[in-house]
Design a protein around this motif. Structure first.
Motif, mmCIF file in Angstrom:
data_model
loop_
_atom_site.group_PDB
_atom_site.id
_atom_site.type_symbol
_atom_site.label_atom_id
_atom_site.label_comp_id
_atom_site.label_asym_id
_atom_site.label_seq_id
_atom_site.Cartn_x
_atom_site.Cartn_y
_atom_site.Cartn_z
ATOM 1 N N SER A 1 0.837 -1.208 0.000
ATOM 2 C CA SER A 1 0.000 0.000 0.000
ATOM 3 C C SER A 1 0.868 1.253 0.000
ATOM 4 O O SER A 1 0.622 2.205 0.728
ATOM 5 N N ARG A 2 1.885 1.238 -0.872
ATOM 6 C CA ARG A 2 2.822 2.349 -0.954
ATOM 7 C C ARG A 2 3.057 2.744 -2.415
ATOM 8 O O ARG A 2 3.441 1.932 -3.242
ATOM 9 N N ARG A 3 2.819 3.976 -2.694
ATOM 10 C CA ARG A 3 3.055 4.630 -3.984
ATOM 11 C C ARG A 3 2.556 3.794 -5.164
ATOM 12 O O ARG A 3 3.264 3.562 -6.144
ATOM 13 N N LYS A 4 1.300 3.410 -5.066
ATOM 14 C CA LYS A 4 0.644 2.699 -6.155
ATOM 15 C C LYS A 4 0.012 3.705 -7.135
ATOM 16 O O LYS A 4 -0.479 4.754 -6.718
ATOM 17 N N PRO A 5 -0.005 3.401 -8.425
ATOM 18 C CA PRO A 5 -0.609 4.299 -9.414
ATOM 19 C C PRO A 5 -2.129 4.162 -9.407
ATOM 20 O O PRO A 5 -2.756 3.733 -10.395
ATOM 21 N N MET A 6 -2.743 4.543 -8.292
ATOM 22 C CA MET A 6 -4.151 4.246 -8.077
ATOM 23 C C MET A 6 -5.078 4.991 -9.029
ATOM 24 O O MET A 6 -6.129 4.476 -9.414
ATOM 25 N N GLN B 1 10.897 11.176 -10.935
ATOM 26 C CA GLN B 1 11.683 11.304 -9.708
ATOM 27 C C GLN B 1 10.869 10.813 -8.512
ATOM 28 O O GLN B 1 9.699 11.155 -8.364
ATOM 29 N N TYR B 2 11.494 9.994 -7.666
ATOM 30 C CA TYR B 2 10.870 9.637 -6.403
ATOM 31 C C TYR B 2 11.566 10.389 -5.277
ATOM 32 O O TYR B 2 12.784 10.588 -5.317
ATOM 33 N N LEU B 3 10.806 10.814 -4.279
ATOM 34 C CA LEU B 3 11.349 11.602 -3.177
ATOM 35 C C LEU B 3 11.267 10.867 -1.850
ATOM 36 O O LEU B 3 11.739 11.372 -0.836
ATOM 37 N N GLY B 4 10.661 9.697 -1.854
ATOM 38 C CA GLY B 4 10.491 8.936 -0.632
ATOM 39 C C GLY B 4 11.661 8.020 -0.337
ATOM 40 O O GLY B 4 12.745 8.149 -0.919
ATOM 41 N N GLY C 1 16.298 20.585 -11.327
ATOM 42 C CA GLY C 1 17.237 21.418 -10.592
ATOM 43 C C GLY C 1 18.446 20.647 -10.108
ATOM 44 O O GLY C 1 19.084 19.906 -10.859
ATOM 45 N N ALA C 2 18.730 20.806 -8.815
ATOM 46 C CA ALA C 2 19.894 20.158 -8.217
ATOM 47 C C ALA C 2 19.507 18.843 -7.552
ATOM 48 O O ALA C 2 20.041 18.482 -6.501
ATOM 49 N N ALA C 3 18.599 18.124 -8.160
ATOM 50 C CA ALA C 3 18.123 16.856 -7.584
ATOM 51 C C ALA C 3 19.263 15.855 -7.443
ATOM 52 O O ALA C 3 20.184 15.802 -8.261
ATOM 53 N N VAL C 4 19.197 15.064 -6.378
ATOM 54 C CA VAL C 4 20.146 13.965 -6.205
ATOM 55 C C VAL C 4 19.964 12.996 -7.373
ATOM 56 O O VAL C 4 18.834 12.553 -7.639
ATOM 57 N N PRO C 5 21.019 12.687 -8.101
ATOM 58 C CA PRO C 5 20.872 11.864 -9.312
ATOM 59 C C PRO C 5 20.147 10.543 -9.070
ATOM 60 O O PRO C 5 19.372 10.095 -9.910
ATOM 61 N N GLN C 6 20.390 9.928 -7.901
ATOM 62 C CA GLN C 6 19.769 8.631 -7.629
ATOM 63 C C GLN C 6 18.254 8.722 -7.512
ATOM 64 O O GLN C 6 17.559 7.714 -7.634
ATOM 65 N N SER C 7 17.728 9.930 -7.264
ATOM 66 C CA SER C 7 16.279 10.084 -7.144
ATOM 67 C C SER C 7 15.589 10.129 -8.503
ATOM 68 O O SER C 7 14.370 9.998 -8.581
ATOM 69 N N LEU C 8 16.368 10.328 -9.565
ATOM 70 C CA LEU C 8 15.809 10.369 -10.925
ATOM 71 C C LEU C 8 15.677 8.933 -11.411
ATOM 72 O O LEU C 8 16.500 8.428 -12.175
ATOM 73 N N LEU C 9 14.628 8.306 -10.987
ATOM 74 C CA LEU C 9 14.478 6.860 -11.091
ATOM 75 C C LEU C 9 14.110 6.392 -12.491
ATOM 76 O O LEU C 9 14.723 5.485 -13.049
ATOM 77 N N PRO D 1 7.305 11.998 0.332
ATOM 78 C CA PRO D 1 6.868 12.840 1.446
ATOM 79 C C PRO D 1 5.643 13.693 1.146
ATOM 80 O O PRO D 1 5.262 14.517 1.982
ATOM 81 N N ASP D 2 5.020 13.523 0.002
ATOM 82 C CA ASP D 2 3.855 14.349 -0.334
ATOM 83 C C ASP D 2 2.677 14.063 0.593
ATOM 84 O O ASP D 2 1.973 14.977 1.003
#
Length: 280
Positions: free
Chosen positions: A28-33, A173-176, A204-212, A235-236
């Protein structure tokens, strides 16, 4: 560069009955509901669904959309067993290929790399082989001579995933705290559709690993605020636990009539908001 923005209805219009559909997220986490709800409103059925199962599986099972499910589990996390999945499975409503979580992951890797299978240790000595008589083993051609499970590739006609941010080109991008293998789902599919909380012009200056999720693996992008509801999209927002409990304890016809009978995602979100207002 191509603008790949779509609506949920545009995505579902590209899907056909009998397809193999992969659904990202975990439990029940980050599903494309929002995309799953659009699929519920469509005539598409007879699906093979590949998922680290959560309410996506439950909703589609309750609606009679699934012919076969490939999954290591079906859970709501805070509620251990997905209730609609359980009811449909107990009724023998669909075929189930249940594998170990690691086997499932390597099936995604095999598909993403266009391999027919990958050898894995997971499953050896367990009932996985008994409940999946179609699985085969392979022997190492090297001196060790070890026996492995030959986990077949989990190829898909289409994949549906949800991320926090995406651009119009298909980068996501995922932020979680966890990527949940969404990149593998996209790469393992012939087409992939990414819903997101917000479309951005750049990262922007996103952490590269977050660009999934990379644009080369993405067919379409859907901006869908609160589109993972009632699952979490940290975190939304976190999981809507009161609403998830309502889903788990309400008879399916009653739940579907109140929350899923509207014409679009806006109607669903409005119905949820009205319910929450009633609880105050």
């Amino acid at each position: 560069m191509t603008d790949k923005t779509m609506t949920p209805e545009d995505v579902v219009a590209r899907l056909r009955s009998g397809m193999t559909i992969g659904i990202g997220g975990w439990g029940s986490r980050r599903k494309p509901m929002a995309l799953v709800r659009a699929l519920l409103r469509s005539p598409v059925t007879d699906l093979t669904v590949i998922s680290y199962g959560g309410p996506d599986v439950g909703l589609l099972a309750a609606a009679g959309k699934i012919r076969k499910l490939v999954a290591p589990f079906a859970t709501l996390d805070s509620i251990p067993l997905e209730p609609q999945f359980r009811a449909a499975r107990q009724a023998g409503a669909f075929e189930l290929m249940e594998v170990d979580e690691a086997m499932f992951m390597w099936g995604l890797h095999a598909a993403a790399n266009r391999l027919p299978f990958l050898p894995v240790r997971a499953g050896i000595g367990s009932d996985v082989m008994r409940v999946n008589p179609g699985l085969r083993t392979v022997t190492s051609p090297y001196e060790d001579g070890e026996t492995f499970v030959a986990m077949p590739a989990l190829r898909m006609d289409a994949a549906l995933v949800h991320v926090n941010r995406a651009d119009r080109l298909g980068n996501g991008q995922y932020l979680g705290p966890d990527p949940y293998f969404d990149d593998l789902f996209c790469e393992a599919a012939d087409s992939a559709y990414v819903s997101c909380e917000r479309i951005v012009d750049g990262f922007g200056a996103a952490v590269p690993q977050s660009l999934l999720v990379k644009r080369y693996a993405v067919t379409g992008v859907v901006e869908s605020p609160n589109g993972a509801h009632f699952t979490s999209c940290v975190p939304d927002y976190g999981r809507d636990e009161p609403f998830q409990k309502l889903y788990a304890t309400t008879p399916w016809p009653e739940f579907a009539e109140r929350f899923l009978s509207g014409p679009d995602e806006k109607a669903y979100q409005s119905a949820v908001q009205s319910w929450h207002e009633e609880q105050k």
